[in-house]
Every structure is written in C-alpha cells, then in structure tokens.
Design an enzyme around this catalytic site. Structure first.
Site, PDB file in Angstrom:
ATOM      1  N   HIS A 196       0.834  -1.341  -0.118  1.00  0.00           N
ATOM      2  CA  HIS A 196       0.120  -0.226   0.079  1.00  0.00           C
ATOM      3  C   HIS A 196       0.908   1.137  -0.027  1.00  0.00           C
ATOM      4  CE1 HIS A 196      -3.301  -2.699   1.450  1.00  0.00           C
ATOM      5  NE2 HIS A 196      -3.876  -2.195   0.591  1.00  0.00           N
ATOM      6  N   ARG A 303      -5.993  -2.320 -15.087  1.00  0.00           N
ATOM      7  CA  ARG A 303      -5.798  -3.486 -14.135  1.00  0.00           C
ATOM      8  C   ARG A 303      -6.999  -3.896 -13.538  1.00  0.00           C
ATOM      9  NH1 ARG A 303       0.099  -2.395 -14.348  1.00  0.00           N
ATOM     10  NH2 ARG A 303       1.211  -4.042 -14.901  1.00  0.00           N
ATOM     11  N   GLU A 438       1.600 -12.347 -23.756  1.00  0.00           N
ATOM     12  CA  GLU A 438       2.478 -12.371 -22.507  1.00  0.00           C
ATOM     13  C   GLU A 438       2.969 -13.918 -22.161  1.00  0.00           C
ATOM     14  OE1 GLU A 438       0.635 -10.803 -19.121  1.00  0.00           O
ATOM     15  OE2 GLU A 438      -1.416 -11.523 -19.690  1.00  0.00           O
ATOM     16  N   ASN A 461       6.143  -7.967 -18.572  1.00  0.00           N
ATOM     17  CA  ASN A 461       6.361  -8.709 -17.322  1.00  0.00           C
ATOM     18  C   ASN A 461       6.279  -9.916 -17.185  1.00  0.00           C
ATOM     19  OD1 ASN A 461       6.431  -5.896 -16.619  1.00  0.00           O
ATOM     20  ND2 ASN A 461       4.540  -5.950 -15.785  1.00  0.00           N
ATOM     21  N   ASP A 462       5.054 -10.535 -17.756  1.00  0.00           N
ATOM     22  CA  ASP A 462       4.909 -11.895 -17.890  1.00  0.00           C
ATOM     23  C   ASP A 462       5.799 -12.701 -18.891  1.00  0.00           C
ATOM     24  OD1 ASP A 462       3.485 -12.774 -15.580  1.00  0.00           O
ATOM     25  OD2 ASP A 462       1.913 -11.789 -16.069  1.00  0.00           O
ATOM     26  N   ARG A 472       8.596 -13.982 -11.599  1.00  0.00           N
ATOM     27  CA  ARG A 472       9.033 -12.383 -11.498  1.00  0.00           C
ATOM     28  C   ARG A 472       8.902 -11.934 -10.028  1.00  0.00           C
ATOM     29  NH1 ARG A 472       3.459 -10.140 -14.390  1.00  0.00           N
ATOM     30  NH2 ARG A 472       3.525  -8.499 -13.010  1.00  0.00           N
ATOM     31  N   CYS A 509       2.404  -2.758 -22.688  1.00  0.00           N
ATOM     32  CA  CYS A 509       1.940  -2.430 -21.352  1.00  0.00           C
ATOM     33  C   CYS A 509       2.719  -2.956 -20.134  1.00  0.00           C
ATOM     34  CB  CYS A 509       0.335  -2.705 -21.144  1.00  0.00           C
ATOM     35  SG  CYS A 509       0.129  -4.300 -21.011  1.00  0.00           S
TER      36      CYS A 509
HETATM   37  C1  PEP Z   1       2.440  -7.776 -18.022  1.00  0.00           C
HETATM   38  O1  PEP Z   1       2.624  -8.848 -17.728  1.00  0.00           O
HETATM   39  O2  PEP Z   1       3.610  -7.296 -18.368  1.00  0.00           O
HETATM   40  C2  PEP Z   1       1.607  -7.012 -17.610  1.00  0.00           C
HETATM   41  C3  PEP Z   1       1.186  -5.848 -17.978  1.00  0.00           C
HETATM   42  O3  PEP Z   1       0.554  -7.636 -16.666  1.00  0.00           O
HETATM   43  P1  PEP Z   1       0.469  -7.655 -15.169  1.00  0.00           P
HETATM   44  O4  PEP Z   1       2.004  -7.068 -14.715  1.00  0.00           O
HETATM   45  O5  PEP Z   1      -0.634  -7.168 -14.545  1.00  0.00           O
HETATM   46  O6  PEP Z   1       0.757  -9.200 -15.061  1.00  0.00           O
HETATM   47 MG    MG Z   2       0.768  -9.924 -16.998  1.00  0.00          MG
END
Ligand code: PEP
Ligand code: MG
Length: 597
Positions: A196, A303, A438, A461-462, A472, A509
């Site tokens: 938070h 999200r 992803e 990210n994924d 991650r 993203c």
């Molecule tokens: C990602 O995986 O890059 C993504 C934007 O989604 P999240 O980080 O919410 O898994």
């Molecule tokens: Mg993701």
C-alpha cells in the site's frame, strides 16, 4: 554515513530528517474475571469496537477528501474486520468460556486469525495480517480510552516538519493518517512494489524505498537521510558531498519534470514524422488525474482486478458499470482499454475463489480463471459495454495461450451483448477486442491470434517471466529480468511483425515501457502504442520526439545481432552515452534527462 539497498517503490530524490514511526504496541494483561462480570466485559468489548469504528470512519472521510474515495476503500476493509463474525464469535467465546477480560480475549481472537493467515504465506493474506494488527491495536487503544481526532488513536505522531517517514511497516490506515502534509518520502523495512505504501507514494508523487530489511526500523526521528527512489537507495547520515549531490539531483529532477510538463499536449512524434501513442497504466481511479496531467492519450491497461481488490468484494454489474463509467468519463473521450480480471498467479483473492497453488504462475490465472467463472466474466464484460456509452472502450484478455481461448472469450462477449439487448440496457456492442501477448505460445502463434482480434498489447513482465523461466516475484532469480535478452527481443519483433502483417496495432503495457534507456529500442521495434505509469510518460515521450525512427530501427537491427543480454546492455549504454554527448553539444537539446532511469 551508511548506504542501504532496498526495492525501488516510487521514483524521486529526497534529503531530510527522518520521522520515525514507532508505535507503542499494546499487549493486554490477561485477567480472570468472576462469572457475574462477564456481561460487563462483553459490553466493554462492544464499546471498544464502536469507538474504533467511529475512528476509522473519520479516517475514511479524511482520506476521501485528501486522496479520493477509492483510496479510502482500503480502510473499509478494517471496518469489515470489526464486524467480522469470526472475530466476534471467537472473542465472545473466550470471554464467556474462559472468563477473561475483554481486551485479552479480543487480542487472542485476532492473534489466532492472524496466525492462520500467516500460514497461508501469500501476499494478499500478509496484507490482511497487517490490517488485522492495525485494527487490533486500534481497538486496544479504545479500551484504554484514547481519544478520537487528528492522528489520535492511531498511535502515530504526525511529522511537524517536512520529513522522510521511516517505519518497519506501515498499515493502510497509517498512510491515511499521515496524508500528504510534511511527507517528503517513505522508507520501510517490509513490503514490495505492490504494498500500500508504494501505491500511495506513487499516487502522491514522492519517492519511496521499501524492503530495507531492518535499516528503516532502526532510524531515529531527526536523523538525516537521503533517498533515491528510482534506484531503491537509502543513505543514512549522508556526508556533505552526498547530501549536496542528492539535493542537486532532486532539483535536476524537479526542473526536468517542469520542463517535461511542457510536453503534455505535444504528440510523441519523431522528427521524421513517425507517431507513437502514449497511454497510461492505471490500477486505481485516482491515477487518472495524474495520467492526464502527464499527457496520457488514453488508458492502455486498466488492471481491473485492483478495483475488485480495493472493494474487497465482487461488485455487481451495476456497481461495476458505475465505477467504469466514472473512469471512462474521467478520460474525457480518450480510449480506455479494460483488461478483464487477471487474478491468480500472485494476485490471489479468496472471495473470488482463486486459491494458492504449487505453481501459481502456471496455474489457474488470467483467461483460464475467467473461462472457468463465466458468469463473473460475463458480468464484467456487460459492465464495460454499458460504460462504453460514455466514451471509447476496448476489451483486452489476459494470459492468452491460444486461439481457442480467444474464441471462447469472444463468445462470452457475444453472450454479454445479447443479454444486454434482451434486458434493454443501453450499451455498445462493438467493442474492439485485443489480447495481452505475454506467453511464449501467444508469440509463437501471433499470426493465428492476430487474424482473430483487433490489437495486441505485449505484457513484457509476464513475457519475460515465462520466456526466461524466471519467477517475477523471486528476488534470487531477478537478475534474469532482461528485456534485451535475445529471446525477448526476438519474441517482440516476431509479434509486432505478425500483427502488422495482419493489419492490427501493437502496444506495450509491461514495466519495460517505463525504462528511459529502452525508449529508443521500443521505437525501433515498431510499437504503435506504449502504456506506462503516468510519472514516467513525459521522459519516454521526449526521447521519441528527439529520435528519428530510422535511427532507432538501426539500433534495434544491431541489438538483434548480439548474442547475450549483457552485450546488448553494454552496447545500449555506450550508444546512449554517445547520443547524450551529441545532444549536450547541440544547443537545441540542452537539459537532457535521457538515460537517467
Ligand atoms: C505484464 O505481464 O507485463 C502486464 C502488464 O500484466 P501484469 O503485470 O498485470 O501481469
Ligand atoms: Mg501479465
């Protein structure tokens, strides 16, 4: 002078005195009471709970007016705990059966629930334990008859001068009590990027370093510290040189941000006329203001699961429609891409039925969860379709691994439209539908997927996690987070090629969109849209406005010939340094902020 490395939770520099949050933890003394006193103890318990409720309601009011009603929802969870049957039943049973004083019965009841949550070992439950502890101490203070008011009853003293708030851990209501006044930044021993305090720091635009493993809790009020939120650095008792340097960096940062503010209404267009759309990633409604202030042309990733978490419940179709419509209206006609619920993985939520699994990131998450919970999925789609009458909206499905999932998701959307039509509810039945790319399989069959959807957004990210087989959330393998790894560059390249060949656009993203050093690479790779947190947006836009797309493509062509991520990182660092030197020599480009991230 001592330097500590933590987790970079919110960017920015700060130098100043510490305001240490050291709460007196109340440990009630257990007292046996005679039978006849049992009713009085029960009444004391009720009164303490009522007083704590009043206090939390005051805090919610304050937080709503300072940060917006949505942020205040975090605290509503604490009100729910005070009404929770588990807490009441356990406390009353202990008072009646063991005939003990109300405060020790209550503390034991809450302690038992907290240890059950701790055994579950996942972040959502740990956050809950934080809430439980916060509530427990608040109620115990009510037993002691502490008053209600500014900071009272929280056990917190508010900083009387601009300070860096230091704590072992801060609860949601602590951050509410602290508000914005006199807060230069945050340092905390616990927590990660999703805690938070990290979210609050980003939303009020102050630096934060978390995960300091003891260094923050040891700080004393008045002690001087320097903070670099982008690098996750804390310097305790900085010497004169360091202090001067951090102060200088803070000024440079402020001046650079002020300069960049001038870019707000300018397009991200390269000198040779190539245009990239700059969108914002949003989790909470409050971020919309920030995103617009930084020039976001739309929301590229909403999200939605965070909205559900924030409400601590599954909102009804009408409630979702209202919330989404408010956000769509807030964007004033700019597009909003709603990513349908992406729970599972590290985003577990008991009330949604997503459970802890042995391999959560390979488990029941994203589209798999949605397709297994079709009524929930359809309700969300209906709410988005209804909100879309107020502005352009798109739907995006998470964690797609193949065409079958996409087809099934589209089927749910068709059913949602049919229901809305039958119910006579005003809605749009033409929402563009895209997918998050992803997973490696989505990359490998990007051509097949592109033929059946309207856009792609690469979730780096994924994609990095799954392609390089690195969890991650696991600090031990975090060195493998390498956006310039040949496998990642090739995956992105291949995806963009397939999309463009099919005539659809591709966005990004994931967090790699916020790294200034990568901006030129993203341009050269051919992204049509980049979506990132508002704070980072102007810097990326600036790089794009300075860079010819032809040059960026040459850079990418070269990076694609390299064999390792290390080689690519080194090459890029040298390339940026050379460009920076060129720009410094060019009077039109003074004040470069490139490469600072
Ligand atoms: C990602 O995986 O890059 C993504 C934007 O989604 P999240 O980080 O919410 O898994
Ligand atoms: Mg993701």
């Amino acid at each position: 002078m001592k330097k500590h490395q933590g987790i970079d939770a919110s960017v920015g520099f700060a130098v100043g005195p510490v305001h240490a949050i050291q709460r007196r933890t109340i440990v009630p003394v257990r007292r046996q009471v005679p039978n006849r006193e049992v009713p009085r103890q029960i009444e004391r318990f009720r009164q303490a709970i009522d007083a704590a409720k009043v206090e939390i309601s005051h805090l919610i009011e304050r937080l709503s007016s300072e940060l917006g009603p949505e942020e205040a929802e975090i605290l509503s969870a604490q009100l729910l705990i005070l009404e929770d049957e588990m807490v009441w039943d356990a406390t009353l049973a202990l008072i009646r059966l063991e005939r003990i004083n109300a405060e020790s019965a209550f503390a034991r009841a809450v302690g038992d629930i907290a240890s059950r949550f701790l055994e579950m070992e996942d972040e959502v439950f740990r956050e809950r334990v934080n809430d439980l502890h916060d509530v427990e101490q608040r109620v115990l203070r009510s037993f002691e008859g502490e008053g209600v008011g500014e900071g009272a009853g929280s056990g917190l003293e508010l900083p009387s001068q601009p300070s860096i708030i230091a704590a072992r851990n801060l609860t949601p209501s602590d951050t509410a009590v602290l508000g914005r006044d006199n807060v230069l930044g945050f340092v905390m021993d616990e927590g990660g990027n999703t805690s938070h305090v990290a979210i609050l720091a980003r939303s009020i635009g102050v630096p934060a370093v978390v995960g300091l493993k003891g260094a923050a809790g040891r700080l004393k009020t008045g002690q001087k510290v320097a903070l670099d939120g982008a690098k996750g650095r804390l310097v305790v008792d900085p010497d004169e040189d360091v202090e001067r340097e951090y102060k200088r960096l803070a000024v440079v940062d402020r001046v650079a941000n002020e300069k960049l503010a001038g870019l707000r209404d300018l397009p991200a267009r390269t000198p040779d006329g190539h245009r990239v759309r700059m969108y914002a990633n949003v989790e909470f409604p409050l971020e919309i203001e920030e995103a617009l202030a930084r020039g976001a042309e739309g929301i590229g990733l909403l999200r939605t699961e965070y909205l559900f978490f924030m409400l601590h419940t599954i909102p009804s179709e009408d409630e979702q429609t209202e919330l989404y419509a408010k956000m769509v209206k807030g964007m004033g006609g700019r597009p909003v891409i709603f990513r349908t619920l992406d729970v599972g993985g590290d985003k577990i939520s008991d009330y949604l039925g997503a459970k802890r699994e042995y391999n959560p990131f390979l488990g029941w998450r994203g589209i798999r969860f949605l397709l297994a919970n079709r009524p929930l999925f359809k309700t969300q789609v209906k709410a988005v379709a209804r909100a879309a009458v107020h502005g352009p909206c798109k739907l995006m499905f998470p964690m797609i691994t193949g065409v079958q999932e996409l087809r099934e998701a589209k089927q749910v959307v068709a059913e949602a439209y049919a229901d809305l039509a039958a119910e006579g509810k005003e809605h749009r039945a033409d929402l563009p539908m895209g997918i998050m790319v992803e997973t490696p399989s989505a990359v490998l069959e990007a051509d097949l997927l592109a033929a059946e959807c309207d856009f792609f957004s690469i979730g780096s990210n994924d994609l990095i996690q799954y392609t390089l087989a690195m969890d991650r959330g696991n600090a031990r393998v975090s060195y493998l987070y390498q956006p310039l790894h040949p496998a990642i560059l090739r995956s992105i390249h291949r995806t963009i090629d397939a999309a463009h060949e099919a005539g659809i656009w591709v966005g990004l993203c994931g967090e790699m969109g916020s790294e200034t050093r990568l901006a030129e690479v993203l341009l050269g790779l051919g992204f049509d849209e980049i979506s990132l947190h508002g704070v980072a947006l102007p810097k990326i836009k600036q790089v794009i406005r300075w860079t010819e797309v032809a040059e960026a493509r040459r850079l990418v062509d070269h990076l694609m010939t390299l064999t390792t991520a290390q080689e690519a990182n080194e090459y890029l660092a040298g390339y940026i340094a050379a460009r920076k030197a060129d720009r410094a020599a060019d009077p039109d480009h003074n004040g470069s902020t490139e490469g600072k991230n």
